[in-house]
Design an enzyme around this catalytic site. Structure first.
Site, PDB file in Angstrom:
ATOM      1  N   CYS A  38       0.839  -1.190   0.000  1.00 34.90           N
ATOM      2  CA  CYS A  38       0.000   0.000   0.000  1.00 34.90           C
ATOM      3  C   CYS A  38       0.871   1.237   0.000  1.00 34.90           C
ATOM      4  CB  CYS A  38      -0.857   0.049   1.253  1.00 34.90           C
ATOM      5  SG  CYS A  38      -1.692  -1.464   1.635  1.00 34.90           S
TER       6      CYS A  38
ATOM      7  N   ARG B 238       1.731   1.589  -6.102  1.00 34.40           N
ATOM      8  CA  ARG B 238       2.015   0.602  -5.052  1.00 34.40           C
ATOM      9  C   ARG B 238       0.791  -0.220  -4.687  1.00 34.40           C
ATOM     10  NH1 ARG B 238       6.917   1.716  -2.281  1.00 34.40           N
ATOM     11  NH2 ARG B 238       6.233   0.143  -0.819  1.00 34.40           N
TER      12      ARG B 238
ATOM     13  N   TRP C  79      -3.752  -2.232  -1.626  1.00 28.21           N
ATOM     14  CA  TRP C  79      -3.846  -3.456  -2.408  1.00 28.21           C
ATOM     15  C   TRP C  79      -4.189  -4.526  -1.384  1.00 28.21           C
ATOM     16  CZ3 TRP C  79      -1.043  -8.160  -2.656  1.00 28.21           C
ATOM     17  CH2 TRP C  79      -1.178  -8.897  -3.837  1.00 28.21           C
TER      18      TRP C  79
ATOM     19  N   ASN D  29       0.383   0.290   6.680  1.00 30.69           N
ATOM     20  CA  ASN D  29       0.952  -0.696   5.756  1.00 30.69           C
ATOM     21  C   ASN D  29       1.533  -1.805   6.613  1.00 30.69           C
ATOM     22  OD1 ASN D  29       0.455   0.909   3.598  1.00 30.69           O
ATOM     23  ND2 ASN D  29       2.585   1.438   3.196  1.00 30.69           N
ATOM     24  N   GLY D  30       1.318  -3.045   6.224  1.00 34.62           N
ATOM     25  CA  GLY D  30       1.880  -4.143   6.982  1.00 34.62           C
ATOM     26  C   GLY D  30       0.776  -5.118   7.345  1.00 34.62           C
TER      27      GLY D  30
ATOM     28  N   GLU E 160      12.159 -13.505 -19.171  1.00 37.30           N
ATOM     29  CA  GLU E 160      11.749 -12.124 -18.889  1.00 37.30           C
ATOM     30  C   GLU E 160      10.760 -11.626 -19.957  1.00 37.30           C
ATOM     31  OE1 GLU E 160      11.759 -10.263 -16.498  1.00 37.30           O
ATOM     32  OE2 GLU E 160      11.605  -8.220 -17.244  1.00 37.30           O
TER      33      GLU E 160
ATOM     34  N   LYS F 161       7.010 -10.349 -19.111  1.00 33.82           N
ATOM     35  CA  LYS F 161       6.505  -9.021 -19.482  1.00 33.82           C
ATOM     36  C   LYS F 161       5.179  -9.164 -20.216  1.00 33.82           C
ATOM     37  CE  LYS F 161       8.282  -7.074 -17.415  1.00 33.82           C
ATOM     38  NZ  LYS F 161       9.359  -7.278 -16.514  1.00 33.82           N
TER      39      LYS F 161
ATOM     40  N   GLU G 142       2.208 -10.447 -17.874  1.00 34.51           N
ATOM     41  CA  GLU G 142       1.734  -9.598 -16.772  1.00 34.51           C
ATOM     42  C   GLU G 142       0.999  -8.362 -17.242  1.00 34.51           C
ATOM     43  OE1 GLU G 142       4.770  -8.091 -14.143  1.00 34.51           O
ATOM     44  OE2 GLU G 142       6.152  -7.794 -15.783  1.00 34.51           O
TER      45      GLU G 142
ATOM     46  N   HIS H  96      11.751 -31.587 -25.512  1.00 34.96           N
ATOM     47  CA  HIS H  96      11.377 -32.509 -24.433  1.00 34.96           C
ATOM     48  C   HIS H  96       9.939 -32.288 -23.967  1.00 34.96           C
ATOM     49  CE1 HIS H  96      15.464 -33.992 -24.210  1.00 34.96           C
ATOM     50  NE2 HIS H  96      15.874 -32.735 -24.219  1.00 34.96           N
TER      51      HIS H  96
ATOM     52  N   LYS I 117       3.363  -2.767  -7.319  1.00 36.26           N
ATOM     53  CA  LYS I 117       4.769  -2.544  -7.659  1.00 36.26           C
ATOM     54  C   LYS I 117       5.726  -3.274  -6.737  1.00 36.26           C
ATOM     55  CE  LYS I 117       8.146  -0.892  -9.961  1.00 36.26           C
ATOM     56  NZ  LYS I 117       8.462  -1.652 -11.174  1.00 36.26           N
TER      57      LYS I 117
HETATM   58  C1  F6R Z   1       7.821  -7.976 -13.078  1.00 35.52           C
HETATM   59  C2  F6R Z   1       8.094  -7.401 -11.782  1.00 35.52           C
HETATM   60  C3  F6R Z   1       8.196  -8.306 -10.617  1.00 35.52           C
HETATM   61  C4  F6R Z   1       9.347  -7.877  -9.702  1.00 35.52           C
HETATM   62  C5  F6R Z   1       9.347  -8.725  -8.427  1.00 35.52           C
HETATM   63  C6  F6R Z   1      10.508  -8.393  -7.532  1.00 35.52           C
HETATM   64  O1  F6R Z   1       7.763  -7.008 -14.070  1.00 35.52           O
HETATM   65  O2  F6R Z   1       8.233  -6.216 -11.646  1.00 35.52           O
HETATM   66  O3  F6R Z   1       8.346  -9.629 -11.006  1.00 35.52           O
HETATM   67  O4  F6R Z   1      10.540  -8.022 -10.385  1.00 35.52           O
HETATM   68  O5  F6R Z   1       8.152  -8.490  -7.739  1.00 35.52           O
HETATM   69  O6  F6R Z   1      10.494  -7.051  -7.171  1.00 35.52           O
HETATM   70  P1  F6R Z   1      11.765  -6.337  -6.580  1.00 35.52           P
HETATM   71  O7  F6R Z   1      12.782  -6.296  -7.652  1.00 35.52           O
HETATM   72  O8  F6R Z   1      11.280  -4.970  -6.213  1.00 35.52           O
HETATM   73  O9  F6R Z   1      12.206  -7.141  -5.414  1.00 35.52           O
END
Ligand code: F6R
Length: 649
Positions: free
Chosen positions: A44, A69, A116, A142-143, A522, A526, A529, A545, A644
Site C-alpha cells: 500500500c 504501489r 492493495w 501498511n503491513g 523475462e 513481461k 503480466e 522434451h 509494484k
Molecule cells: C515484473 C516485476 C516483478 C518484480 C518482483 C521483484 O515485471 O516487476 O516480477 O521483479 O516483484 O520485485 P523487486 O525487484 O522490487 O524485489
C-alpha cells in the site's frame, strides 16, 4: 575465509568521491536496527500532511503518486476543527477525488492511503483510514498485524465494536483502549501488544495538531518542509514539496506538528535521525508526454544504464564499487555465491550467474527468495549472498536475506530504491541509480541490474584471476551499452508492426539459450503480466522434451538468438519450430547472418559482448509486450492483481 562478523558500518552503497557530488546520501548504518521477523507487509501507500495549507489536495496528489504501489481502494481522514472526517472508496484514487469534489473536507492536517488488499475485500468499508469506536482516532497502516484475531477477540470482549474485516482496525481500538497522556504515549502502549509489521500514521480528535507515525518492518519516511511536515511510505509522495527526508528505523515513533517533528524510541527517549536529500527530480515521477510510465522507462534505458555505470569503470578493467564493503582479501576467500531474488530481479540474477562464473570463476546458484527462505540452509563457509531487488522491499527477498545471514553469509544488496529496507539490512551493496521505476512491469531496473552484476563480476574477477585484457575489453563493451541501447530502441516501429500482427495471440512461447535463456523468461513475464496473454519462457533446447507438442501455425515463438557460441544451436531449434508451422519472431545480431528464411520477423540488435547481449536483446521484448498490451486495451501501468512492490509473502 569470509568474515562472518556483522560489522556495524555505514552501508554507503555510494559512488566514489571521484564521481563528483554523491547522487544520494547513504542510508543509516546497517545493523543499527533490529530486523523485524516475518516479512508480511500489506502492499500500500501512505501519505500524511500537517502544516498551514489545505491538506486534501496534498493528500490526493500524494496518493496519485503512490497509486502504483496499490490501487484497489483509497481513503483519507482530515482534522476539520470539529473532529475527524474520513472519506474512502473502493477503486482508484480518481474516484476518491471525484467523491471529494461532491463532499469536500477542509483542514490542514490529515492522513491518506491507497491499498492493495490482503485482509478483506477491496471495498469501501475495508479501505483505510480505520477508526476506533468513537471516531476519535483514525489511522492508515501498511503491513500485517499477525495476532489481529486474538487482539480482536479480546477487544470485542471488552466492548469494542468492529466495522471492517481488516487487521488494521484492531490498531485503532488498541489505541482507543491504551492509556497515556499523549497520543504518542497511547500509540507506543498499543504497539506493545502487536505482533507483525507496520508503517503507521495516526491522528486523534483530542490532539488535532499532531500526527503520530510508527515503523516496524514497513518503510516510512518523514518529509521536512518549511513549517509543514509529511509522512509517506515512499519518497515519490513528498518530492513535490520537499527533498529533505528522514528515513525512520524499525522501532521508531515520530511525532509531527505544524511546528516541528521529533523521533522517539521504545522508551519515549528522543532520538536523532539524519536528514537525507532525495536525489532525483520531479520529472522522474511525471509522464513527461508519454502515455505510460512503462514506455517512458523503456526509452530511458540509455540514460539509466549510463547512470548505473557512472564513475564505476576504471581504465584497467577494475570496477569501483565503494558501497560493497568487501575488502580484497574477502573477495579472494569467496567460495560460492548465492543470489536471492524474485520475478524480474530473479531473471537478472540468472544473467548474473553467467557473468560471475565466467569473469570471477566463482560458482553461483540463483534461488527464488520465496523458496530459499523455507529450506534448511547449509551454506558452506565462504558463501556470499546477494539479494537483488528493485524496490528493496520485497518480503520474500528480505526474509531470504535473514535466512542467509543466519546461515553465516555476508549479504550484499543490489537495489534501486535508496534507503529501502533491503539496502539498510545488507552488509554492503550496489545502488542501481536508475531513478524511480513507476511502471508496475519492471524494465529499466532489469537492464541496470545486469549492468550492476557485470560490474560486480569485473570487480571480483580483477581481485582474483581475471586478466587485465579481458577486463578492459568488457569494461569497454559496458561503456558502449548506452549507445547500443539507443540504437536498439530504433527497432520500435518494426516492433509495433509485429505487435499488431500478434495482439490477439492466445499463447506465445519464448525460447533462448545460455545467457539469453533468462531473457526468454523475462520476455514471457513481461507479456503475460501486462497483456494477459499466456506466455512461457523455455530453454530453447528443452523445447523438444515437451513444449514442441504445442507448436502449430497459431503458435507465435519468440527466439532470442544473438550471434554467440550457441547461435547455431538455437537456429536448429528454430528449424524445428518452422517445420511444425510455428510463427517465429527472432531477435538476432545486426551485421551477422540473417535468419530471414526461417523467421516470420527478425529484429536485429547491435553487436556486443555475448555476456552483455541480454541488455540489448530484452529491449525488443519489453517493447513487444508493451505494444501488444496497449493494442489489447490493457492498463499497462496498473496491470490487474499486481502491485509494484510485493511486500506480502
Ligand atoms: C515484473 C516485476 C516483478 C518484480 C518482483 C521483484 O515485471 O516487476 O516480477 O521483479 O516483484 O520485485 P523487486 O525487484 O522490487 O524485489
Amino acid at each position: 575465509m569470509l568474515s562472518h562478523a556483522r560489522a556495524v558500518h555505514s552501508l554507503s552503497f555510494a559512488r566514489s568521491s571521484a564521481d563528483g557530488p554523491k547522487l544520494e546520501s547513504p542510508p543509516s548504518p546497517a545493523g543499527a536496527t533490529e530486523p523485524s521477523e516475518g516479512g508480511n507487509r500489506e502492499v500500500c501507500g501512505i501519505i500524511g500532511y500537517i502544516g498551514e495549507r489545505e491538506a486534501v489536495p496534498i493528500l490526493l496528489e500524494g496518493l496519485r503518486r503512490l497509486e502504483y504501489r496499490g490501487y484497489d481502494s483509497a481513503g483519507l481522514a482530515v482534522q476539520t476543527g470539529r473532529g475527524i472526517v474520513t472519506r474512502k472508496l473502493g477503486g482508484r484514487v480518481e474516484g476518491l477525488a471525484t467523491h471529494l469534489t461532491r463532499l469536500p473536507v477542509h483542514g490542514t492536517a490529515g492522513i491518506a492511503h491507497t491499498r492493495w488488499a490482503t485482509h478483506g475485500a477491496p471495498t469501501e468499508r475495508n479501505a483505510h483510514p480505520h477508526v476506533d469506536c468513537q471516531g476519535q482516532v483514525a489511522l492508515v497502516h501498511n503491513g500485517i498485524i499477525e495476532n489481529s484475531e486474538a487482539l480482536r477477540a479480546a477487544l470485542e470482549r471488552s466492548g469494542h465494536r468492529f466495522y471492517t474485516e481488516t487487521d488494521t482496525e484492531t490498531l485503532a481500538h488498541l489505541i482507543e483502549e491504551a492509556s497515556g497522556e499523549t497520543l504518542e504515549a497511547r500509540v507506543i502502549a498499543a504497539l506493545e501488544h502487536v505482533e507483525g509489521t507496520y508503517g503507521l500514521a495516526v491522528i486523534s480528535a483530542d490532539e488535532p495538531d499532531k500526527i503520530v507515525v510508527a515503523r516496524r518492518g514497513s518503510p516510512v519516511l518523514l518529509g521536512i518542509g518549511n513549517r509543514e511536515f509529511f509522512v509517506a511510505s515512499d519518497a515519490s509522495a513528498v518530492l513535490e514539496h520537499t527533498r529533505s527526508v528522514v528515513y525512520l528505523d524499525d522501532g521508531d515513533v515520530a511525532v509531527l506538528t505544524p511546528r516541528g517533528y521529533h523521533v522517539l524510541d521504545h522508551d519515549s527517549q528522543i532520538q536523532s535521525r539524519a536528514v537525507d536529500a532525495i536525489s532525483w527530480d520531479l520529472e522522474a515521477l511525471e509522464l513527461g508526454g508519454y502515455s505510460h510510465f512503462m514506455l517512458k522507462e523503456i526509452r530511458e534505458q540509455p540514460e539509466t544504464v549510463q547512470q548505473t555505470l557512472r564513475g564505476r569503470l576504471l581504465v584497467d578493467g577494475y570496477a569501483r564499487l565503494n558501497g560493497l564493503n568487501l575488502p580484497a582479501e574477502e573477495c579472494t576467500a569467496i567460495r560460492r555465491i548465492v543470489i536471492l531474488a524474485c520475478g524480474t530481479s530473479w531473471h537478472a540474477a540468472l544473467v548474473g550467474r553467467y557473468l560471475i562464473e565466467e569473469l570471477a570463476r566463482i560458482p553461483v546458484v540463483v534461488e527464488y527468495a520465496s523458496e530459499y527462505r523455507h529450506r534448511t540452509q547449509l551454506e558452506v563457509p565462504g558463501t556470499l549472498a546477494i539479494a537483488i531487488s528493485q524496490s528493496g522491499e520485497t518480503a520474500d527477498t528480505l526474509e531470504a536475506m535473514r535466512v542467509a545471514t543466519k546461515a553465516g553469509c555476508r549479504v550484499l544488496g543490489i537495489v534501486n530504491v535508496v534507503g529501502s529496507t533491503i539496502a539498510r539490512q545488507a552488509d554492503g551493496g550496489i545502488y542501481l541509480h536508475a531513478g524511480p521505476e513507476i511502471g508496475v512491469a519492471s524494465t529499466k531496473a532489469f537492464t541496470s541490474q545486469i549492468v550492476a552484476l557485470a560490474l560486480l563480476a569485473l570487480y571480483l574477477g580483477r581481485q582474483r584471476e581475471l586478466s587485465e585484457d579481458v577486463a578492459r575489453d568488457l569494461a569497454c563493451r559496458l561503456s558502449q551499452l548506452p549507445d547500443l541501447i539507443a540504437r536498439t530502441l530504433e527497432l520500435e516501429p518494426q516492433i509495433l508492426t509485429i505487435a499488431e500482427r500478434y495482439a490477439e495471440a492466445a499463447n506465445v512461447l519464448y525460447l533462448g539459450r545460455g545467457v539469453n535463456f533468462p531473457v526468454a523468461l523475462e520476455g514471457a513475464l513481461k507479456l503475460k503480466e501486462i497483456s494477459y496473454i499466456h506466455a512461457e519462457g523455455y530453454p530453447a533446447a528443452e523445447m523438444k522434451h515437451g513444449p514442441i507438442a504445442l507448436i502449430n501455425p497459431d503458435m507465435a515463438v519468440v527466439c532470442v538468438a544473438p550471434h554467440d557460441d550457441v547461435y547455431h544451436k538455437v537456429v536448429t531449434n528454430m528449424q524445428e519450430v518452422k517445420a511444425r508451422g510455428g510463427q517465429i519472431i527472432a531477435v538476432t545480431t545486426a551485421g551477422r547472418a540473417s535468419v530471414g528464411g526461417l523467421a516470420a520477423h527478425e529484429l536485429r540488435v547491435p553487436s556486443t559482448s555475448p555476456l552483455l547481449s541480454p541488455v540489448l536483446t530484452v529491449i525488443p521484448l519489453q517493447l513487444l509486450a508493451y505494444h501488444i498490451a496497449v493494442l489489447r486495451g490493457c492498463d499497462v501501468d496498473r496491470p490487474r492483481n499486481l502491485a509494484k512492490s510485493v511486500t506480502v509473502e
